[in-house]
Scaffold this motif. Sequence first.
Motif, short mmCIF file in Angstrom:
data_model
loop_
_atom_site.label_atom_id
_atom_site.label_comp_id
_atom_site.label_asym_id
_atom_site.label_seq_id
_atom_site.Cartn_x
_atom_site.Cartn_y
_atom_site.Cartn_z
N TRP A 35 0.81 -1.29 0.10
CA TRP A 35 -0.01 -0.08 0.02
C TRP A 35 0.83 1.31 0.02
O TRP A 35 0.93 2.05 1.25
CB TRP A 35 -1.02 0.03 1.09
CG TRP A 35 -2.04 -1.16 1.08
CD1 TRP A 35 -2.68 -1.45 -0.36
CD2 TRP A 35 -2.63 -1.68 2.09
NE1 TRP A 35 -3.66 -2.61 0.12
CE2 TRP A 35 -3.67 -2.49 1.52
CE3 TRP A 35 -2.60 -1.90 3.53
CZ2 TRP A 35 -4.46 -3.47 2.11
CZ3 TRP A 35 -3.58 -2.74 4.13
CH2 TRP A 35 -4.45 -3.22 3.50
N ASP A 38 -0.71 6.31 -3.69
CA ASP A 38 -2.28 6.33 -3.57
C ASP A 38 -2.85 5.46 -3.21
O ASP A 38 -4.09 5.53 -2.50
CB ASP A 38 -2.77 6.33 -5.28
CG ASP A 38 -2.28 7.28 -6.19
OD1 ASP A 38 -2.16 8.32 -5.60
OD2 ASP A 38 -2.02 7.16 -7.34
N GLU A 39 -2.31 4.07 -2.90
CA GLU A 39 -2.73 3.22 -2.14
C GLU A 39 -2.62 3.30 -0.51
O GLU A 39 -2.74 2.51 0.36
CB GLU A 39 -2.46 1.80 -2.39
CG GLU A 39 -2.76 1.25 -3.90
CD GLU A 39 -3.07 -0.18 -3.90
OE1 GLU A 39 -4.06 -0.44 -3.41
OE2 GLU A 39 -2.40 -0.71 -4.46
N THR A 65 5.67 -0.77 -3.93
CA THR A 65 4.80 -0.41 -4.91
C THR A 65 4.47 -1.68 -5.87
O THR A 65 5.37 -2.47 -6.23
CB THR A 65 5.36 0.60 -5.47
OG1 THR A 65 4.22 1.57 -5.96
CG2 THR A 65 6.16 0.67 -6.67
N GLY A 67 0.34 -3.05 -7.80
CA GLY A 67 -0.93 -3.36 -7.36
C GLY A 67 -0.91 -4.90 -7.34
O GLY A 67 -0.20 -5.73 -8.06
N HIS A 145 -12.95 -6.69 0.47
CA HIS A 145 -12.99 -6.09 -0.85
C HIS A 145 -13.71 -6.78 -1.85
O HIS A 145 -13.77 -8.07 -1.69
CB HIS A 145 -11.30 -5.96 -1.53
CG HIS A 145 -11.02 -4.48 -1.18
ND1 HIS A 145 -11.41 -3.26 -1.32
CD2 HIS A 145 -9.85 -4.41 -0.85
CE1 HIS A 145 -10.58 -2.43 -1.04
NE2 HIS A 145 -9.47 -2.87 -0.61
N GLN A 250 -4.32 2.17 -11.45
CA GLN A 250 -4.87 3.56 -11.33
C GLN A 250 -4.72 4.42 -12.59
O GLN A 250 -5.92 4.92 -12.87
CB GLN A 250 -4.03 4.42 -10.38
CG GLN A 250 -3.84 3.92 -8.91
CD GLN A 250 -2.74 3.03 -8.50
OE1 GLN A 250 -2.43 2.28 -9.30
NE2 GLN A 250 -2.16 2.96 -7.19
N TRP A 269 -10.96 -1.13 -4.30
CA TRP A 269 -10.05 -0.16 -4.16
C TRP A 269 -9.96 1.01 -5.17
O TRP A 269 -9.62 2.07 -4.81
CB TRP A 269 -8.62 -0.85 -4.01
CG TRP A 269 -8.17 -1.63 -5.19
CD1 TRP A 269 -7.55 -1.36 -6.36
CD2 TRP A 269 -8.62 -3.16 -5.07
NE1 TRP A 269 -7.68 -2.53 -6.99
CE2 TRP A 269 -8.04 -3.45 -6.27
CE3 TRP A 269 -9.08 -3.87 -4.31
CZ2 TRP A 269 -8.21 -4.95 -6.74
CZ3 TRP A 269 -9.44 -5.30 -4.55
CH2 TRP A 269 -8.70 -5.80 -5.86
N TYR A 273 -9.71 5.11 -4.63
CA TYR A 273 -8.95 5.92 -5.15
C TYR A 273 -9.49 7.19 -5.75
O TYR A 273 -9.25 8.30 -5.67
CB TYR A 273 -8.13 5.23 -6.30
CG TYR A 273 -7.55 5.77 -7.37
CD1 TYR A 273 -6.32 6.37 -7.20
CD2 TYR A 273 -7.91 5.99 -8.75
CE1 TYR A 273 -5.63 7.34 -8.04
CE2 TYR A 273 -7.10 6.73 -9.80
CZ TYR A 273 -5.98 7.21 -9.20
OH TYR A 273 -5.37 8.06 -10.22
N LYS A 337 -10.37 3.45 2.21
CA LYS A 337 -9.74 2.20 1.26
C LYS A 337 -10.68 1.82 0.22
O LYS A 337 -10.42 1.45 -0.80
CB LYS A 337 -9.43 1.12 2.09
CG LYS A 337 -8.73 0.02 1.35
CD LYS A 337 -7.43 0.47 1.04
CE LYS A 337 -6.55 -0.74 0.42
NZ LYS A 337 -6.86 -1.40 -0.79
#
Length: 416
Positions: A35, A38-39, A65, A67, A145, A250, A269, A273, A337
């Motif tokens: 995370w 942006d996470e 970093t 995803g 999620h 993203q 997620w 964002y 989140k």
Amino acid sequence: MRFLRSAAVLAAIVGVVGLVGFADLTGELEIFSWWAGDEGPALEALIEIYEGMYPDVDVINATVTGGSGVNAKAVLKTRMLGGDAPDSFQVHAGQELIGTWVIADRMEDLTFLYEDAGWMDKFPSDLIGLLGTDDGIWSVPVNIHRSNVNWYIPANLQAWGVEVPTTWDEFLAIAPGLEAQGIVPLALAQNWTVNHLWESVAVAVLGADDYAKLWDGTLAFDSDKGIAVWEKLAEILEYTNADAASLSWQQATDMVVNGQAAFNIMGDWAAGYMTTTLGLEPGTGYGWAPSPGTAGVFIALSDSFGLPVGAPNRDNCIAWLKVLGSVEGQDAFNPIKGSIAARLDSDLTKYNAYGQSAAADWAADVIAGSLAHGFAANEGFMNDFATVMEIFLASKSPTQAAAAAAAIALQNGIGN
Ligand code: GAL
């Protein structure tokens, strides 16, 4: 703004203190996750609570970093094998935890913590089942999620004269018209997002029952039904952006937000964002629907943290896990989140319209397990599946991909 944030954090601290109390802790706490950037904001909110409670602990927020942990998981493996365990690390509930780390005796049993904190009836028993074996409970879930969500911008769809497709055939019917207007029908990012798309397509083509049978080995990956999933995926991929492999998730979301693309299938997620980073309002600024053909099914995953054997700062980690599992911790983390709390007693007034709708669906829908995010299969299968996907993206051969998926299922113990 700053004051408001501090007031909220203070309120959260007071709440958590009510549950677990202060402790005189010092030293470090290294939390390992993917995370980053942006996470990061949701994790930072949790860390802020922890630091308020344990000001003498130096928190190291170690992120790699990428995803879905594409890079972090490899770094973690190297560290764990090299005897350099962090104090706590992000790991998905399900086979990613059990079939990777628990089976290798790398985690401490946290049953004592669940009992001390009174958590046994605070989390859904099915979820505790995914975090546990006959020998213990191996991590603490921070969220739920949803994977099968189709994101779009309502005003754009209106301007382009299209409706949100409820099936893939509807999508395939409107896609050429979108392309004719210079719009990418479905935004896609680097390869793991194709695995992510695959599970949504698989549930759409097979239904939740047959999808589950893939994982218990009672439906073969190379059966006619298994092949049909890859056939549908091949059709859909015709309507995605050519530069997908070089984009982060993203950036694929950005394509939708900027009006370059109509839809994107991504986990929620993306709601985090769009709300937290881009400042869009759920419902008006962005819209969502179950990915085509999956209404009534919630493809779920859960991020959790555990206590690795040999963690250098064991007490600090246990205190961290208590914050993570508390209702205050979960309700500070999840509204930022885009996920919902794993706990059953979360305060839904703290969630926006997206979070509230996800909570309603989580309660009502049939639950399916995510492959791309560790619920359904162990890391061996997931890694091999990524290779199968690479080959498929080059060959676009459904029969070849289905046969390769059947072979890796066998190799990784699915159905044995
Ligand atoms: C998932 C993870 C989510 C989110 C996403 C994108 O695997 O469970 O919390 O971080 O990857 O990186």
